[in-house]
Design a protein around this motif. Structure first.
Motif, PDB file in Angstrom:
ATOM      1  N   UNK A 324      -8.922  -8.722  14.938  1.00 35.36           N
ATOM      2  CA  UNK A 324      -9.242 -10.203  15.068  1.00 35.36           C
ATOM      3  C   UNK A 324      -8.260 -11.190  15.000  1.00 35.36           C
ATOM      4  N   UNK A 325      -6.965 -10.799  15.252  1.00 36.14           N
ATOM      5  CA  UNK A 325      -5.705 -11.534  14.843  1.00 36.14           C
ATOM      6  C   UNK A 325      -5.308 -11.695  13.614  1.00 36.14           C
ATOM      7  N   UNK A 326      -5.791 -10.834  12.611  1.00 29.29           N
ATOM      8  CA  UNK A 326      -5.180 -10.828  11.427  1.00 29.29           C
ATOM      9  C   UNK A 326      -4.374  -9.599  11.107  1.00 29.29           C
ATOM     10  N   UNK A 327      -3.410  -9.807  10.363  1.00 18.15           N
ATOM     11  CA  UNK A 327      -2.575  -8.490   9.958  1.00 18.15           C
ATOM     12  C   UNK A 327      -3.237  -7.754   8.826  1.00 18.15           C
ATOM     13  N   UNK A 328      -3.736  -6.605   9.207  1.00 11.07           N
ATOM     14  CA  UNK A 328      -4.450  -5.945   7.927  1.00 11.07           C
ATOM     15  C   UNK A 328      -3.643  -4.880   7.149  1.00 11.07           C
ATOM     16  N   UNK A 329      -2.257  -4.650   7.759  1.00 14.32           N
ATOM     17  CA  UNK A 329      -1.637  -3.693   6.741  1.00 14.32           C
ATOM     18  C   UNK A 329      -0.264  -3.482   7.328  1.00 14.32           C
ATOM     19  N   UNK A 330       0.642  -2.904   6.475  1.00 16.80           N
ATOM     20  CA  UNK A 330       2.110  -2.348   6.842  1.00 16.80           C
ATOM     21  C   UNK A 330       1.886  -1.030   7.445  1.00 16.80           C
ATOM     22  N   UNK A 331       2.917  -0.559   8.041  1.00 21.26           N
ATOM     23  CA  UNK A 331       3.289   0.660   8.391  1.00 21.26           C
ATOM     24  C   UNK A 331       3.990   1.369   7.355  1.00 21.26           C
ATOM     25  N   UNK A 332       3.542   2.495   6.759  1.00 19.88           N
ATOM     26  CA  UNK A 332       4.024   2.934   5.470  1.00 19.88           C
ATOM     27  C   UNK A 332       4.317   4.515   5.479  1.00 19.88           C
ATOM     28  N   UNK A 333       5.560   5.017   5.125  1.00 18.60           N
ATOM     29  CA  UNK A 333       5.652   6.157   4.665  1.00 18.60           C
ATOM     30  C   UNK A 333       5.717   6.327   3.233  1.00 18.60           C
ATOM     31  N   UNK A 334       5.890   7.640   2.560  1.00 17.51           N
ATOM     32  CA  UNK A 334       5.741   7.697   0.975  1.00 17.51           C
ATOM     33  C   UNK A 334       6.553   6.923   0.482  1.00 17.51           C
ATOM     34  N   UNK A 335       8.043   6.678   0.748  1.00 19.96           N
ATOM     35  CA  UNK A 335       8.838   6.212  -0.050  1.00 19.96           C
ATOM     36  C   UNK A 335       8.660   4.513   0.057  1.00 19.96           C
ATOM     37  N   UNK A 336       8.330   4.109   1.386  1.00 17.99           N
ATOM     38  CA  UNK A 336       8.043   2.710   1.326  1.00 17.99           C
ATOM     39  C   UNK A 336       6.826   2.058   0.613  1.00 17.99           C
ATOM     40  N   UNK A 337       5.747   3.053   0.724  1.00  9.65           N
ATOM     41  CA  UNK A 337       4.745   2.764  -0.048  1.00  9.65           C
ATOM     42  C   UNK A 337       4.653   2.882  -1.463  1.00  9.65           C
ATOM     43  N   UNK A 338       5.635   3.835  -2.155  1.00 12.06           N
ATOM     44  CA  UNK A 338       5.620   3.610  -3.484  1.00 12.06           C
ATOM     45  C   UNK A 338       6.652   2.174  -3.942  1.00 12.06           C
ATOM     46  N   UNK A 339       7.445   1.968  -2.990  1.00 13.28           N
ATOM     47  CA  UNK A 339       8.067   0.783  -3.213  1.00 13.28           C
ATOM     48  C   UNK A 339       7.459  -0.277  -3.248  1.00 13.28           C
ATOM     49  N   UNK A 340       6.203  -0.471  -2.596  1.00 11.18           N
ATOM     50  CA  UNK A 340       5.424  -1.622  -2.189  1.00 11.18           C
ATOM     51  C   UNK A 340       4.048  -1.329  -3.192  1.00 11.18           C
ATOM     52  N   UNK A 341       3.930  -0.318  -4.039  1.00  8.80           N
ATOM     53  CA  UNK A 341       2.677  -0.021  -4.814  1.00  8.80           C
ATOM     54  C   UNK A 341       1.574   0.032  -3.841  1.00  8.80           C
ATOM     55  N   UNK A 342       1.930   0.576  -2.654  1.00 15.03           N
ATOM     56  CA  UNK A 342       0.793   1.329  -1.761  1.00 15.03           C
ATOM     57  C   UNK A 342       0.691   2.571  -1.223  1.00 15.03           C
ATOM     58  N   UNK A 343      -0.420   3.245  -0.939  1.00 10.21           N
ATOM     59  CA  UNK A 343      -0.313   4.530  -0.379  1.00 10.21           C
ATOM     60  C   UNK A 343       0.205   4.598   1.047  1.00 10.21           C
ATOM     61  N   UNK A 344       0.803   5.751   1.412  1.00  7.06           N
ATOM     62  CA  UNK A 344       1.479   6.000   2.689  1.00  7.06           C
ATOM     63  C   UNK A 344       0.172   5.810   3.624  1.00  7.06           C
ATOM     64  N   UNK A 345       0.475   5.182   4.861  1.00  6.18           N
ATOM     65  CA  UNK A 345      -0.483   4.932   6.021  1.00  6.18           C
ATOM     66  C   UNK A 345      -0.545   6.192   6.972  1.00  6.18           C
ATOM     67  N   UNK A 346       0.446   7.114   6.751  1.00  3.49           N
ATOM     68  CA  UNK A 346       0.282   8.284   7.646  1.00  3.49           C
ATOM     69  C   UNK A 346       1.487   7.806   8.749  1.00  3.49           C
ATOM     70  N   UNK A 347       2.466   6.903   8.556  1.00  2.00           N
ATOM     71  CA  UNK A 347       3.391   6.527   9.542  1.00  2.00           C
ATOM     72  C   UNK A 347       4.725   7.032   9.416  1.00  2.00           C
ATOM     73  N   UNK A 348       4.880   8.108   8.623  1.00  2.00           N
ATOM     74  CA  UNK A 348       6.221   8.784   8.422  1.00  2.00           C
ATOM     75  C   UNK A 348       6.702   9.466   9.637  1.00  2.00           C
ATOM     76  N   UNK A 349       8.062   9.253  10.008  1.00  2.52           N
ATOM     77  CA  UNK A 349       8.734  10.146  11.215  1.00  2.52           C
ATOM     78  C   UNK A 349      10.167  10.380  10.830  1.00  2.52           C
ATOM     79  N   UNK A 350      10.471  11.493  11.004  1.00  2.28           N
ATOM     80  CA  UNK A 350      11.864  11.765  10.798  1.00  2.28           C
ATOM     81  C   UNK A 350      12.344  13.039  11.927  1.00  2.28           C
ATOM     82  N   UNK A 351      13.544  13.129  11.647  1.00  2.00           N
ATOM     83  CA  UNK A 351      14.265  14.274  12.466  1.00  2.00           C
ATOM     84  C   UNK A 351      14.445  15.390  11.304  1.00  2.00           C
ATOM     85  N   UNK A 352      15.019  16.527  11.631  1.00  2.00           N
ATOM     86  CA  UNK A 352      14.882  17.709  10.934  1.00  2.00           C
ATOM     87  C   UNK A 352      16.596  17.368   9.876  1.00  2.00           C
TER      88      UNK A 352
END
Length: 461
Positions: A324-352
């Motif tokens: 409804x137009x409102x920003x509900x959350x960030x896109x987080x992997x584990x590291x960014x989530x820890x830095x922000x005090x939030x759990x990962x949102x399942x958006x980690x992406x990496x190469x090998x």
């Protein structure tokens, strides 16, 4: 992006898992406190043609293994593409040595075990793997037919720039020392055509059409791909420059995703954690009109970004990023989530060969109620932007500009093509005022309808 398992070749998957298990055991013995290993196999074949002649035939089969190790809060990532015992022993030794020397990172770790994907007794079939193998001869014929479909217009101003077809099939396996094990197979079939239209003065315009799908049977008719690509090139002939002014801009659905891509980049957890995003203080704020919904759905059947877990093994779910137009959350992997005090949102992406970053899965900005033509009628005059290039954004303020081309419209009707223009504005203001059209077509990893924004700055002559 890691996808989900779909089991036509379980023997290969089991062999991958055993190799990774051995690597993790060796890394722990060598001094790693925690570790994660990924193995990837890829097979691909593509054919490119131009003016009725084959230009390229590319076949590729490769395998790679990546190892990430943690020594305390230090980490290192190493990858190899050769798997003899001596090479793998050196891989482990080098990774642990590099981690020992790496700088301390207080947020570096494997994913929270409580968030990891756990296979259920029954789970939906996301239909991500098609075992179909197409021969080089059949791909060549499809590419030639794309060219023929475009040239069937019979317009002498038109010539083929390129046509290509192909497919790629992948298998990934990932294991962590915390006990996560995941394997998946995916396929991608693609085709595209591009044409050049030349007017009597020698001015050239290029445009095209392409499509990627999970299953070969879902590819559109090659003649339709060629015809649409040719029509777009021809429609761009006779492009004019326009005066610098402020006017409405209708971003065509083909490139409107570029605007939404700026939004997604600005809510990436890594950007927020660094404090380098113009949206860093906007969590929970109304950014768009209340009619706007932006959904990330990793569980879409045959979706190009679908998966059950992200590249750290975290279980994913359908999320309303804008509700409804409102920003509900960030896109987080584990590291960014820890830095922000939030759990990962399942958006980690990496190469090998690198630590995880952040990426989305299947983004959709939901359709509005009015057609693009109706929005043009409401706006009266402005530009339909069909191509953008060289975007520039100030991450601190959201000031944005891009080169563009498209079509000028008057009284709600297309009047003539335009090129060599710039479109500029502030993204916070653009988000607030954009109006989605009703022409949404779901076909990729980021899909939007056409988007109208009134009162943007247009740079011209």
């Amino acid at each position: 992006m890691l996808q989900t398992r779909n089991d036509p070749d379980s023997a290969r998957a089991d062999a991958q898992v055993q190799r990774l298990d051995d690597i993790l055991t060796a890394a722990r013995k060598a001094g790693a406190d925690a570790c994660e290993a990924v193995f990837a196999e890829s097979r691909s074949l593509s054919v490119g043609v131009r003016k009725g002649e084959v230009e390229t035939v590319e076949r590729d089969e490769n395998s790679d293994l990546g190892l990430r190790v943690f020594v305390g809060r230090k980490q290192a990532v190493v990858s190899v593409s050769e798997f003899s015992k001596a090479t793998l022993d050196r891989l482990v030794e080098r990774a642990v040595a590099m981690a020992t020397l790496a700088p301390e990172d207080p947020y570096a770790s494997l994913a929270d075990p409580a968030l990891l994907y756990k296979p259920a007794a029954t789970k939906p079939d996301l239909q991500l793997f098609d075992p179909t193998h197409l021969s080089a001869e059949s791909l060549q014929q499809r590419a030639l037919d794309i060219e023929a479909g475009g040239l069937a217009t019979g317009n002498d101003a038109l010539q083929s720039d390129a046509a290509s077809t192909g497919y790629v099939q992948n298998m990934w396996s990932m294991l962590t020392s915390d006990g996560f094990r995941g394997t998946h197979q995916t396929s991608l079939f693609f085709q595209s055509g591009r044409f050049i239209a030349t007017d009597a003065d020698g001015n050239m315009e290029r445009d095209g059409e392409g499509r990627s799908v999970r299953f070969a049977a879902d590819l559109p008719d090659v003649n339709d791909t060629g015809r649409l690509a040719a029509e777009r090139a021809l429609a761009s002939l006779g492009a004019r420059k326009i005066e610098t002014q402020k006017a409405a801009v209708l971003f065509d659905k083909r490139i409107a995703k570029s605007v939404i891509g700026q939004f997604l980049g600005a809510i990436s957890g890594s950007m927020i954690a660094r404090g380098s995003s113009f949206l860093k203080k906007k969590l929970g704020h109304q950014l768009f009109d209340s009619s706007v919904q932006i959904i990330d759905d990793p569980l879409r059947v045959r979706g190009l970004g679908s998966c059950f877990f992200d590249d750290e093994g975290v279980a994913v779910s359908r999320r309303a990023i804008i509700r409804d137009g409102v920003l509900s959350g960030w896109l987080l992997n584990t590291g960014a989530g820890k830095q922000l005090g939030m759990p990962s949102t399942g958006h980690a992406s990496r190469s090998l060969a690198s630590p995880p970053g952040v990426a989305t899965h299947n983004i959709t900005l939901e359709a509005g109620t009015q057609s693009p033509e109706a929005l043009m009628q409401l706006a009266g005059k402005g530009v339909v932007v069909t191509s953008m290039f060289g975007p520039s954004v100030n991450n601190d303020t959201g000031d944005w500009s891009a080169g563009a081309s498209g079509f000028w419209f008057e009284n709600g009707v297309i009047a003539y093509p335009v090129n060599e223009i710039t479109v500029a504005g502030n993204l916070i203001d653009i988000f607030k005022r954009l109006v989605p059209a009703s022409d949404l077509e779901v076909r990729g990893t980021m899909d939007t309808p056409s988007l109208l924004v009134e009162g943007l700055s247009l740079g011209g002559k």
